[in-house]
Design a protein around this motif. Sequence first.
Motif, PDB file in Angstrom:
ATOM      1  N   VAL A 177       0.846  -1.203   0.000  1.00 16.28           N
ATOM      2  CA  VAL A 177       0.000   0.000   0.000  1.00 16.28           C
ATOM      3  C   VAL A 177       0.876   1.246   0.000  1.00 16.28           C
ATOM      4  CG1 VAL A 177      -1.730   1.317   1.288  1.00 16.28           C
ATOM      5  CG2 VAL A 177      -1.913  -1.175   1.155  1.00 16.28           C
ATOM      6  N   ALA A 178       1.898   1.253   0.849  1.00 17.36           N
ATOM      7  CA  ALA A 178       2.806   2.399   0.906  1.00 17.36           C
ATOM      8  C   ALA A 178       3.506   2.609  -0.436  1.00 17.36           C
ATOM      9  CB  ALA A 178       3.836   2.184   2.013  1.00 17.36           C
ATOM     10  N   HIS A 179       3.939   1.529  -1.052  1.00 17.10           N
ATOM     11  CA  HIS A 179       4.657   1.597  -2.331  1.00 17.10           C
ATOM     12  C   HIS A 179       3.793   2.229  -3.427  1.00 17.10           C
ATOM     13  CE1 HIS A 179       7.535   0.209  -5.378  1.00 17.10           C
ATOM     14  NE2 HIS A 179       6.502  -0.217  -6.089  1.00 17.10           N
ATOM     15  N   VAL A 180       2.539   1.782  -3.537  1.00 18.28           N
ATOM     16  CA  VAL A 180       1.674   2.290  -4.597  1.00 18.28           C
ATOM     17  C   VAL A 180       1.209   3.712  -4.279  1.00 18.28           C
ATOM     18  CG1 VAL A 180      -0.458   1.909  -5.894  1.00 18.28           C
ATOM     19  CG2 VAL A 180       0.964  -0.048  -5.231  1.00 18.28           C
ATOM     20  N   TRP A 181       0.886   3.988  -3.022  1.00 17.30           N
ATOM     21  CA  TRP A 181       0.484   5.351  -2.660  1.00 17.30           C
ATOM     22  C   TRP A 181       1.610   6.340  -2.973  1.00 17.30           C
ATOM     23  CZ3 TRP A 181       0.871   7.983   2.658  1.00 17.30           C
ATOM     24  CH2 TRP A 181       0.209   9.226   2.637  1.00 17.30           C
ATOM     25  N   SER A 182       2.842   5.968  -2.672  1.00 16.52           N
ATOM     26  CA  SER A 182       3.975   6.838  -2.979  1.00 16.52           C
ATOM     27  C   SER A 182       4.085   7.085  -4.483  1.00 16.52           C
ATOM     28  CB  SER A 182       5.275   6.220  -2.459  1.00 16.52           C
ATOM     29  OG  SER A 182       5.274   6.157  -1.050  1.00 16.52           O
ATOM     30  N   ALA A 183       3.882   6.025  -5.272  1.00 22.53           N
ATOM     31  CA  ALA A 183       3.948   6.177  -6.731  1.00 22.53           C
ATOM     32  C   ALA A 183       2.835   7.098  -7.238  1.00 22.53           C
ATOM     33  CB  ALA A 183       3.858   4.809  -7.390  1.00 22.53           C
ATOM     34  N   ILE A 184       1.650   6.992  -6.643  1.00 19.40           N
ATOM     35  CA  ILE A 184       0.544   7.878  -7.026  1.00 19.40           C
ATOM     36  C   ILE A 184       0.911   9.331  -6.729  1.00 19.40           C
ATOM     37  CG2 ILE A 184      -1.827   8.546  -6.440  1.00 19.40           C
ATOM     38  CD1 ILE A 184      -2.428   5.563  -6.031  1.00 19.40           C
ATOM     39  N   ASN A 185       1.503   9.574  -5.582  1.00 20.52           N
ATOM     40  CA  ASN A 185       1.902  10.942  -5.233  1.00 20.52           C
ATOM     41  C   ASN A 185       2.936  11.487  -6.206  1.00 20.52           C
ATOM     42  OD1 ASN A 185       0.254  11.364  -2.908  1.00 20.52           O
ATOM     43  ND2 ASN A 185       1.608  10.039  -1.729  1.00 20.52           N
ATOM     44  N   ARG A 186       3.887  10.647  -6.616  1.00 21.21           N
ATOM     45  CA  ARG A 186       4.871  11.095  -7.607  1.00 21.21           C
ATOM     46  C   ARG A 186       4.185  11.403  -8.935  1.00 21.21           C
ATOM     47  NH1 ARG A 186       7.725   6.726  -5.343  1.00 21.21           N
ATOM     48  NH2 ARG A 186       7.370   5.407  -7.178  1.00 21.21           N
ATOM     49  N   ALA A 187       3.257  10.518  -9.340  1.00 25.60           N
ATOM     50  CA  ALA A 187       2.554  10.715 -10.610  1.00 25.60           C
ATOM     51  C   ALA A 187       1.718  11.990 -10.585  1.00 25.60           C
ATOM     52  CB  ALA A 187       1.674   9.506 -10.905  1.00 25.60           C
ATOM     53  N   ARG A 188       1.279  12.398  -9.418  1.00 25.44           N
ATOM     54  CA  ARG A 188       0.489  13.618  -9.286  1.00 25.44           C
ATOM     55  C   ARG A 188       1.356  14.865  -9.168  1.00 25.44           C
ATOM     56  NH1 ARG A 188      -4.156  11.595  -4.925  1.00 25.44           N
ATOM     57  NH2 ARG A 188      -5.730  10.969  -6.481  1.00 25.44           N
ATOM     58  N   GLY A 189       2.672  14.682  -9.210  1.00 20.68           N
ATOM     59  CA  GLY A 189       3.573  15.828  -9.137  1.00 20.68           C
ATOM     60  C   GLY A 189       3.732  16.398  -7.754  1.00 20.68           C
ATOM     61  N   LEU A 190       3.606  15.569  -6.717  1.00 24.98           N
ATOM     62  CA  LEU A 190       3.660  16.044  -5.344  1.00 24.98           C
ATOM     63  C   LEU A 190       4.984  15.712  -4.665  1.00 24.98           C
ATOM     64  CD1 LEU A 190       0.043  14.935  -4.341  1.00 24.98           C
ATOM     65  CD2 LEU A 190       0.814  17.259  -4.864  1.00 24.98           C
ATOM     66  N   GLY A 191       5.996  15.315  -5.464  1.00 23.73           N
ATOM     67  CA  GLY A 191       7.261  14.876  -4.898  1.00 23.73           C
ATOM     68  C   GLY A 191       8.051  15.948  -4.182  1.00 23.73           C
ATOM     69  N   SER A 192       7.767  17.222  -4.429  1.00 23.09           N
ATOM     70  CA  SER A 192       8.487  18.314  -3.757  1.00 23.09           C
ATOM     71  C   SER A 192       7.538  19.169  -2.926  1.00 23.09           C
ATOM     72  CB  SER A 192       9.207  19.190  -4.790  1.00 23.09           C
ATOM     73  OG  SER A 192      10.126  18.439  -5.545  1.00 23.09           O
ATOM     74  N   ASP A 193       6.343  18.657  -2.685  1.00 21.73           N
ATOM     75  CA  ASP A 193       5.293  19.429  -2.031  1.00 21.73           C
ATOM     76  C   ASP A 193       5.425  19.337  -0.510  1.00 21.73           C
ATOM     77  OD1 ASP A 193       2.782  20.561  -1.220  1.00 21.73           O
ATOM     78  OD2 ASP A 193       2.049  20.154  -3.239  1.00 21.73           O
ATOM     79  N   ASP A 194       5.432  20.490   0.153  1.00 25.15           N
ATOM     80  CA  ASP A 194       5.533  20.526   1.613  1.00 25.15           C
ATOM     81  C   ASP A 194       4.180  20.349   2.298  1.00 25.15           C
ATOM     82  OD1 ASP A 194       8.328  20.940   1.880  1.00 25.15           O
ATOM     83  OD2 ASP A 194       8.038  23.042   1.274  1.00 25.15           O
ATOM     84  N   ARG A 195       3.097  20.479   1.537  1.00 28.85           N
ATOM     85  CA  ARG A 195       1.771  20.354   2.138  1.00 28.85           C
ATOM     86  C   ARG A 195       1.400  18.884   2.304  1.00 28.85           C
ATOM     87  NH1 ARG A 195      -1.832  23.514  -1.910  1.00 28.85           N
ATOM     88  NH2 ARG A 195      -0.349  22.503  -3.336  1.00 28.85           N
TER      89      ARG A 195
END
Length: 541
Positions: A350-368
Motif C-alpha cells: 500500500v505504501a509503495h503504490v500510494w507513494s507512486a501515485i503521489n509522484r505521478a500527481r507531481g507532489l514529490g516536492s510538495d511541503d503540504r
Amino acid sequence: MATHPEVNILKTTHIFPSRQSNQITVPLSILDAVVTNYAACAAVWFFDAPTSGNENGNLDWPSSLQQSLAATLSFFPHFAGTLSKITHVSDPNNYGYGDLDHTKRYGRLHVTYGAETDPGVEFGTARSETRLDEIVPDPAKRKSADFRAWDLSCPANVFLPDGNKVPFVGGTSSGSPVLIRITQLGCGGVAIGIRIAHPLADAQALSVFMKRWSFEHSILFGDGPSDSPSTSRPEPPSPMFSTQLLDSRAAGDIDALSPDKTILANSRSLPSARHDWFYPASEGDPDRNLPPGLTRSIIKSPGTPMPKEDWDPTIPVSHTKLHFTAEQTKKIWEAAGGSEVGVSRHDALVAHVWSAINRARGLGSDDRDVSLYYTFGLRKRLGLPSSSMGSPILLTAIRMPGKEASNARSLTPEKQNVATRIRGNIARYTEDALSARLHDLCFEVAPQRLWEAYLGYRHVIFTSWARLGLYEVSFGGLGRPRFVEPYMPLLDGLLCLMEGRPGSKTEYGNAKHWCDDGVDVAVSITTEAMERLKKDPELWV
C-alpha cells in the motif's frame, strides 16, 4: 478489443428465500448507518465457458442459479427485505438524541423482512455477443510482464445491475437492496455481477454470501463430473446477522441522554477525518438543503468542511490494475524494513503504490500534507465472528507532506517510512479506542453526514479485498473464475488491493500465503497522472 460491448437485458425477476420467515424489523448497527450513502458493495465474477464433456455443460445457468440463490437467501433473508430509515420523532428537550434507545436517533437504519411486501433480490439475465477473451486476458497472459499494468477492455459496470436502483445511493429510498445480473457471453462464458447496499454488506460480508451461494449450488447441482462437494468444498460458515452485537462493543452508556465527555475525547484524539456534508450552514437559511426533520440546532458536533478545492470531478479519470508478483511483493516488503520494523507485505505494498501515485500527481516536492484514507475492518479487532453481516468498517487518515509520502523508503524526522506510518496509525485503533469511537458515533445525529475520507489530487481512499477467497466462488461446470473484479466508481483517488488468481492446483482452504499468487492493485486517478504512474521506473522492482 471490445470497448463498449452491447449487453441486452433479457429478463428481470425477483427471487425470495425458499424458506419463509416471520415478519421482523431489525435495527442496523451504527456503522451500517454511517455507510448509508456509500456506493454499493459490488463485484463481477468472470467465468470461462464450461469445458467440453462436462456433464453440466448444457445446464441452463440462469435457471439453476435462481434455484440455488433461493436456497441461499434462506440464510440471508434480510437481503430480500426492505431497507429504510427509521422515522425519527425528536424530543424538543433532547434534540436529535430522541429517547433512550440509541437505534432510534436521527439517521438510523432498519431492515424489514419476512413481509408480503418484501421486494426480494432483483435477478436479471442478459446476453452479450462479446467473447471473454475480448474482456479479460487468460490467466497466463495476465501474469506476464506485458500485462503488469492493464485493465478490462470495457467498464465492469456494464455487467452489473443499475446502481441507481440501490436504496439511498441513486436517489431512491425503496426497492431491492441486493441486485444480481447474469450475462451469458458469446463464447459461452458467464459474467455474474452483484451489487449490495453497503449497510447490508462490506466486502467480507459479500464474500460470505457468495461462498454460501456457491456451496448451495454445489449441493443442488454438483461441482462437476469429478468433484464431490463433501470432499472438495468445505461448508462455509453460516452468516451471523446480529446487528447490535457491534453496538454492544461501544464504551459507556450509549442509551444515555448525552455522551461521556472523557470517552468522547478519546475518540476525537484518533486520526479519523470528520468531513461534514452539511457544513457550513447556508447563509440566511441555516436549515436549507438539510434532510427532512434535521435542523442545525439538532447537530451537536459539526464536522469540518470538505476540502472541495482538491477535487475537480470534471477531469478525466482512468482505471488500471497493477499486478505484482510474489517476488516483487517480497522485495517491496524488504525495502520497507520487513519484519525488523514490524510491517507486513500488505503495509509495504500500500505504501509503495500510494507513494507512486503521489509522484505521478507531481507532489514529490510538495511541503503540504497529502492524505491516505485507509479502510479497516472491526470484526477481528472487536472479537466479532468473521461471518458477521453488515459493514463494520472505519477509516483512518494517514497524513504527511507530499515530498515524504512520495518516497516509500525515505524516513520522516520520526525515523519512520510510509509503511511504518501506516502501521502506526492502524495500531492506534486498539479495542478500547474502537469502543470509544463507537460511543462517539452512537451519539451523532445523521452519522452518514460525516465522511472519513475525500477524493481529489491530494487524497487517496484505500480499501483492501485481500484474504477474502473470492476465487473460491464457483458454480459447477463453470469452474474457477478467470477474473474477479471488485467494482468501484471511476473517481480520482481510489485504490483497492486483492490477491491474484490462484494457480490451477490450489484447492479450497489452501493455507498458502495470500501473496503467493501475486497481488492485483486497482488504481483510479486522473488520466494524465495515470500515464505517468505506468511509466514510473520506481513502481516496478
